[in-house]
Design a protein around this motif. Structure first.
Motif, PDB file in Angstrom:
ATOM      1  N   ARG A 219      -1.644 -55.135  32.945  1.00 57.17           N
ATOM      2  CA  ARG A 219      -0.280 -55.549  33.252  1.00 57.17           C
ATOM      3  C   ARG A 219       0.588 -55.246  32.035  1.00 57.17           C
ATOM      4  O   ARG A 219       0.155 -55.455  30.895  1.00 57.17           O
ATOM      5  N   LEU A 220       1.776 -54.770  32.265  1.00 60.96           N
ATOM      6  CA  LEU A 220       2.667 -54.396  31.164  1.00 60.96           C
ATOM      7  C   LEU A 220       3.427 -55.636  30.693  1.00 60.96           C
ATOM      8  O   LEU A 220       4.623 -55.790  30.921  1.00 60.96           O
ATOM      9  N   GLU A 221       2.698 -56.513  30.024  1.00 53.81           N
ATOM     10  CA  GLU A 221       3.253 -57.789  29.595  1.00 53.81           C
ATOM     11  C   GLU A 221       2.868 -58.064  28.149  1.00 53.81           C
ATOM     12  O   GLU A 221       1.963 -57.439  27.592  1.00 53.81           O
ATOM     13  N   ASN A 222       3.576 -59.029  27.548  1.00 59.01           N
ATOM     14  CA  ASN A 222       3.225 -59.469  26.201  1.00 59.01           C
ATOM     15  C   ASN A 222       1.796 -59.995  26.192  1.00 59.01           C
ATOM     16  O   ASN A 222       1.329 -60.584  27.162  1.00 59.01           O
ATOM     17  N   SER A 253       6.991 -56.505  32.915  1.00 61.55           N
ATOM     18  CA  SER A 253       8.325 -56.623  32.330  1.00 61.55           C
ATOM     19  C   SER A 253       8.549 -55.700  31.131  1.00 61.55           C
ATOM     20  O   SER A 253       9.687 -55.486  30.718  1.00 61.55           O
ATOM     21  N   LEU A 254       7.477 -55.148  30.554  1.00 59.66           N
ATOM     22  CA  LEU A 254       7.620 -54.271  29.386  1.00 59.66           C
ATOM     23  C   LEU A 254       7.777 -52.798  29.759  1.00 59.66           C
ATOM     24  O   LEU A 254       7.800 -51.934  28.880  1.00 59.66           O
ATOM     25  N   LYS A 255       7.911 -52.516  31.037  1.00 58.60           N
ATOM     26  CA  LYS A 255       7.980 -51.120  31.470  1.00 58.60           C
ATOM     27  C   LYS A 255       9.136 -50.369  30.797  1.00 58.60           C
ATOM     28  O   LYS A 255       8.950 -49.260  30.274  1.00 58.60           O
ATOM     29  N   LEU A 274       2.069 -44.873  35.329  1.00 59.20           N
ATOM     30  CA  LEU A 274       1.792 -44.529  36.728  1.00 59.20           C
ATOM     31  C   LEU A 274       1.769 -45.733  37.663  1.00 59.20           C
ATOM     32  O   LEU A 274       1.494 -45.585  38.853  1.00 59.20           O
ATOM     33  N   GLY A 275       2.043 -46.933  37.139  1.00 60.29           N
ATOM     34  CA  GLY A 275       2.114 -48.112  38.000  1.00 60.29           C
ATOM     35  C   GLY A 275       0.747 -48.641  38.397  1.00 60.29           C
ATOM     36  O   GLY A 275      -0.295 -48.204  37.893  1.00 60.29           O
ATOM     37  N   ASN A 276       0.747 -49.610  39.322  1.00 62.18           N
ATOM     38  CA  ASN A 276      -0.506 -50.194  39.808  1.00 62.18           C
ATOM     39  C   ASN A 276      -1.254 -49.224  40.715  1.00 62.18           C
ATOM     40  O   ASN A 276      -0.636 -48.458  41.455  1.00 62.18           O
ATOM     41  N   LYS A 277      -2.566 -49.296  40.670  1.00 63.66           N
ATOM     42  CA  LYS A 277      -3.417 -48.512  41.560  1.00 63.66           C
ATOM     43  C   LYS A 277      -4.379 -49.468  42.262  1.00 63.66           C
ATOM     44  O   LYS A 277      -5.082 -50.239  41.604  1.00 63.66           O
TER      45      LYS A 277
END
Length: 383
Positions: A219-222, A253-255, A274-277
């Motif tokens: 996940r693109l998070e802290n 949220s860090l995208k 590339l997002g979630n797969k």
């Protein structure tokens, strides 16, 4: 007579906790257990929801409207605060009501201690919580520690995912040490290997066909250390042109921040978000290596899944899990935030172009301890 077990989670979105829960409940013997999952918010991934065993009952507490209201960001004012507090109280009380009326034998607060303060309203004797993260370990304030201890006392069994984590909490709360257990996340090894063989779609092929690439799944998070990875890739491009692509698989949220950093470091031609797969395993299987950098974990799933698929794994020495999993004989470890160490590892593996077994001959022995068969033996003892 079957034992009635209820698991409680806040949502069933596409993340590690949902996948771990799914593996456990699908693997438990349905001849001995009647299993219910109570989900606080109506947030879920179809991929997760559709792959639970049909014998498992799943009940959502909040409807779409209340779930949506909790998820949105509102101005901080008295009116919104009152309504959000009301929804939270309603969620907790309705959850406890559902648990109480069904006379369960065992309650498992699977996503932390969400319902700790409300368990006194039930008569369940076997109350368990599973702590997937380390938010409580760094607290030094005595008042806050007493509050945490009070929450712990509402459970008779507390599961930690890493041995080091379990030992640290035994030192912090020695009078509760008999309640603390170390049980690893469990993995359906055959299922992961099967999914890794799935074909790529037409839109996906361009990213993997005749491509050398590395991955970071998160996940693109802290909490994750993306900066060290980007700094290493940026440095590598300066001194030696990148001869591979690098993909971040995940949303968060860090995208926007990561997009800017990729541009600032002149990495747009090689690094992609590339997002979630829904099936990350085929991406891992096809990759040349997997990186996991973090500030803190319970026990990192991606490292274990990558070992199951016998990939080269590179991780920083975050607390907890990386060293416990890799043990300096199943993958590469580097010191926290030391991107130059990571650069040297990347230079080595991309230049030599060897398989994981060339570096780590015993990698096949690395993941059997996490198999659902072995972990369920431990899990059954506490039910």
């Amino acid at each position: 007579m079957k034992k009635k077990i209820v698991f409680y989670v806040r949502n069933l979105e596409f993340h590690a906790i949902s996948k771990n829960l799914q593996t456990i409940v699908n693997s438990l013997d349905k001849k001995n257990f009647e299993i219910t999952i109570i989900v606080g918010e109506k947030k879920y991934s179809d991929f997760i929801l559709d792959n639970f065993s049909k014998e498992i009952k799943i009940k959502f507490i909040l409807n779409d409207f209340l779930t949506s209201f909790r998820s949105k960001k509102y101005k901080k004012n008295f009116k919104n605060k009152i309504f959000l507090d009301f929804i939270k109280l309603f969620l907790n009380l309705k959850s406890i009501y559902e648990i109480k009326k069904n006379n369960f034998d065992t309650f498992i607060d699977y996503q932390g201690m969400y319902l700790s303060d409300f368990l006194k309203y039930t008569s369940i004797k076997n109350k368990i919580t599973v702590l997937h993260e380390n938010r409580y370990i760094g607290i030094t304030n005595d008042k806050k520690r007493k509050k945490i201890k009070k929450k712990f006392k509402n459970y008779n069994k507390i599961i930690f995912l890493a041995k080091e984590q379990t030992n640290d909490f035994k030192l912090l709360y020695p009078d509760l040490k008999d309640r603390f257990f170390n049980i690893y996340n469990c993995f359906d090894i055959n299922k992961i290997k099967e999914l890794s063989m799935e074909k790529f779609t037409f839109d996906e092929i361009k990213w993997v066909d005749n491509k050398n690439y590395g991955l970071m799944l998160s996940r693109l998070e802290n909490g994750k250390d993306f900066q060290t990875v980007l700094n290493a890739l940026g440095e590598l491009k300066k001194i030696d042109k990148l001869n591979f692509n690098f993909y971040f698989l995940g949303e968060g949220s860090l995208k926007s921040f990561l997009e800017k950093e990729i541009k600032n470091l002149n990495l747009e031609d090689n690094v992609f978000l590339l997002g979630n797969k829904t099936n990350p395993y085929k991406w891992i299987k096809k990759s040349n290596f997997v990186i996991m950098t973090s500030h803190s974990e319970g026990l990192n799933n991606v490292i274990i899944e990558s070992l199951i698929l016998e990939k080269i794994v590179i991780a920083n020495k975050f607390k907890y899990g990386a060293e416990e999993i890799l043990q300096n004989k199943y993958g590469f470890l580097f010191n926290n935030e030391n991107y130059l160490e990571l650069v040297n590892i990347l230079k080595k593996i991309t230049k030599e172009n060897k398989k994981s077994t060339d570096y780590f001959p015993e990698i096949k022995k690395s993941y059997s301890r996490f198999s659902s068969i072995n972990i369920l033996e431990e899990f059954n003892k506490i039910l």
